[in-house]
Enzyme design. Structure first.
Site, short mmCIF file in Angstrom:
data_model
loop_
_atom_site.label_atom_id
_atom_site.label_comp_id
_atom_site.label_asym_id
_atom_site.label_seq_id
_atom_site.Cartn_x
_atom_site.Cartn_y
_atom_site.Cartn_z
N ALA A 95 3.26 -1.05 4.71
CA ALA A 95 2.70 -1.12 6.07
C ALA A 95 2.18 -2.51 6.43
O ALA A 95 2.19 -2.91 7.61
CB ALA A 95 1.57 -0.09 6.20
N ASN A 132 8.03 -5.61 -1.31
CA ASN A 132 7.99 -4.54 -0.32
C ASN A 132 6.55 -4.54 0.20
O ASN A 132 5.65 -4.02 -0.46
CB ASN A 132 8.35 -3.18 -0.92
CG ASN A 132 8.36 -2.10 0.16
OD1 ASN A 132 7.88 -2.33 1.28
ND2 ASN A 132 8.89 -0.93 -0.16
N HIS A 187 12.63 -2.87 1.94
CA HIS A 187 12.01 -1.59 2.32
C HIS A 187 12.96 -0.49 1.87
O HIS A 187 14.18 -0.64 1.98
CB HIS A 187 11.81 -1.49 3.83
CG HIS A 187 10.88 -2.51 4.38
ND1 HIS A 187 9.51 -2.33 4.44
CD2 HIS A 187 11.12 -3.75 4.87
CE1 HIS A 187 8.96 -3.42 4.96
NE2 HIS A 187 9.91 -4.30 5.23
N ARG A 216 5.56 11.09 -2.22
CA ARG A 216 5.20 10.75 -0.84
C ARG A 216 6.42 10.83 0.08
O ARG A 216 7.42 10.16 -0.17
CB ARG A 216 4.67 9.31 -0.87
CG ARG A 216 4.47 8.68 0.46
CD ARG A 216 4.22 7.19 0.33
NE ARG A 216 3.97 6.66 1.65
CZ ARG A 216 4.25 5.42 2.03
NH1 ARG A 216 4.75 4.56 1.17
NH2 ARG A 216 4.01 5.04 3.25
N TYR A 222 11.45 8.24 1.49
CA TYR A 222 11.34 7.34 0.33
C TYR A 222 11.98 7.86 -0.95
O TYR A 222 11.98 7.17 -1.96
CB TYR A 222 9.85 7.02 0.08
CG TYR A 222 9.15 6.48 1.31
CD1 TYR A 222 9.66 5.37 1.98
CD2 TYR A 222 8.01 7.10 1.83
CE1 TYR A 222 9.04 4.88 3.13
CE2 TYR A 222 7.39 6.61 2.97
CZ TYR A 222 7.91 5.51 3.61
OH TYR A 222 7.30 5.03 4.75
N GLU A 224 12.50 -9.74 1.14
CA GLU A 224 11.72 -8.58 1.61
C GLU A 224 12.58 -7.33 1.49
O GLU A 224 13.77 -7.37 1.85
CB GLU A 224 11.34 -8.80 3.09
CG GLU A 224 10.62 -7.62 3.72
CD GLU A 224 10.39 -7.81 5.23
OE1 GLU A 224 10.81 -8.85 5.79
OE2 GLU A 224 9.82 -6.88 5.83
N ARG A 227 13.23 3.96 12.55
CA ARG A 227 12.00 4.77 12.55
C ARG A 227 11.13 4.41 13.77
O ARG A 227 11.63 3.90 14.75
CB ARG A 227 11.27 4.58 11.22
CG ARG A 227 12.14 5.05 10.04
CD ARG A 227 11.41 4.93 8.72
NE ARG A 227 10.23 5.78 8.69
CZ ARG A 227 9.26 5.66 7.76
NH1 ARG A 227 9.38 4.73 6.81
NH2 ARG A 227 8.21 6.45 7.78
N PRO A 239 0.79 -1.23 0.00
CA PRO A 239 0.00 0.00 0.00
C PRO A 239 0.83 1.29 0.00
O PRO A 239 1.87 1.36 0.66
CB PRO A 239 -0.82 -0.10 1.29
CG PRO A 239 -0.07 -1.06 2.15
CD PRO A 239 0.56 -2.04 1.20
N ASN A 240 0.34 2.23 -0.76
CA ASN A 240 0.89 3.59 -0.85
C ASN A 240 2.19 3.69 -1.64
O ASN A 240 2.70 4.79 -1.85
CB ASN A 240 1.08 4.22 0.55
CG ASN A 240 -0.23 4.32 1.30
OD1 ASN A 240 -1.20 4.84 0.75
ND2 ASN A 240 -0.30 3.79 2.50
C1 DQA Z 1 8.22 0.95 3.74
C2 DQA Z 1 8.33 1.10 5.26
C3 DQA Z 1 6.98 0.88 5.92
O1 DQA Z 1 7.08 1.04 7.33
C4 DQA Z 1 5.96 1.87 5.40
O2 DQA Z 1 4.68 1.59 5.94
C5 DQA Z 1 5.91 1.94 3.91
C6 DQA Z 1 7.15 1.85 3.16
C7 DQA Z 1 9.57 1.27 3.05
O3 DQA Z 1 9.71 0.88 1.89
O4 DQA Z 1 10.43 1.92 3.64
O5 DQA Z 1 4.87 2.17 3.33
O6 DQA Z 1 7.92 -0.40 3.43
#
Ligand code: DQA
Length: 152
Positions: free
Chosen positions: A77, A74, A100, A17, A22, A98, A107, A9-10
């Protein structure tokens, strides 16, 4: 080998964003780079993004039918919250890495825990968009076997 990149998501908002976490690279650019890297190594890469937990689960279930050999994910959340995502990754038994973008360990406390890290082949975080590239190299190295360690 067929590889599936999954974006949670997102991540469709990358580029606009929270650039302090990011960066400014868009998801389209990231996917384009991943396709190229995989192609050069003789693999094909499909990608999928969704903001909906169940759709991510469905896509990962489909990957098994398509004979996907490795997943780069990735979970965003949902990595911190989704038992369903963990369960489907266990169910399909496709090796995955995985990733990120941000350093989740540096964080908020709730981002320190991932529900899929312990079942991943490896985890990369903190390198911005490069996390994906490093993760893909790691994933592809699984297919190539230990003899080619020097390529990394
Ligand atoms: C994320 C880290 C997550 O905590 C966050 O919710 C994201 C992006 C990252 O790529 O750093 O949406 O996965």
């Amino acid at each position: 080998m067929k590889i599936l990149a999954i974006h949670g998501p997102n991540l469709n908002l990358l580029g606009e964003r929270e650039s302090q976490h990011y960066g400014t690279t868009t998801l389209e650019q990231i996917n384009g780079d991943l396709v190229e890297i995989a192609k050069k190594a003789g693999h094909s890469l499909l990608y999928y993004q969704s903001n909906v937990e169940g759709e991510l689960v469905n896509r990962i279930q489909e990957a098994r039918k398509e004979e996907v050999g490795g997943i780069l994910i990735n979970p965003a959340a949902y990595g911190h919250t989704s038992v369903a995502l963990r369960d489907v990754l266990l169910a399909v038994k496709i090796p995955f890495v995985e990733v990120h973008l941000s350093n989740i360990a540096a964080r908020e406390e709730f981002r320190h825990k991932s529900l899929i890290s312990d079942i991943a082949h490896g985890v990369i975080f903190g390198f911005g968009p490069k996390s994906y590239k490093i993760g893909l190299l790691g994933l592809m190295s699984l297919f190539e076997g230990s003899k080619n360690d020097s390529k990394l």
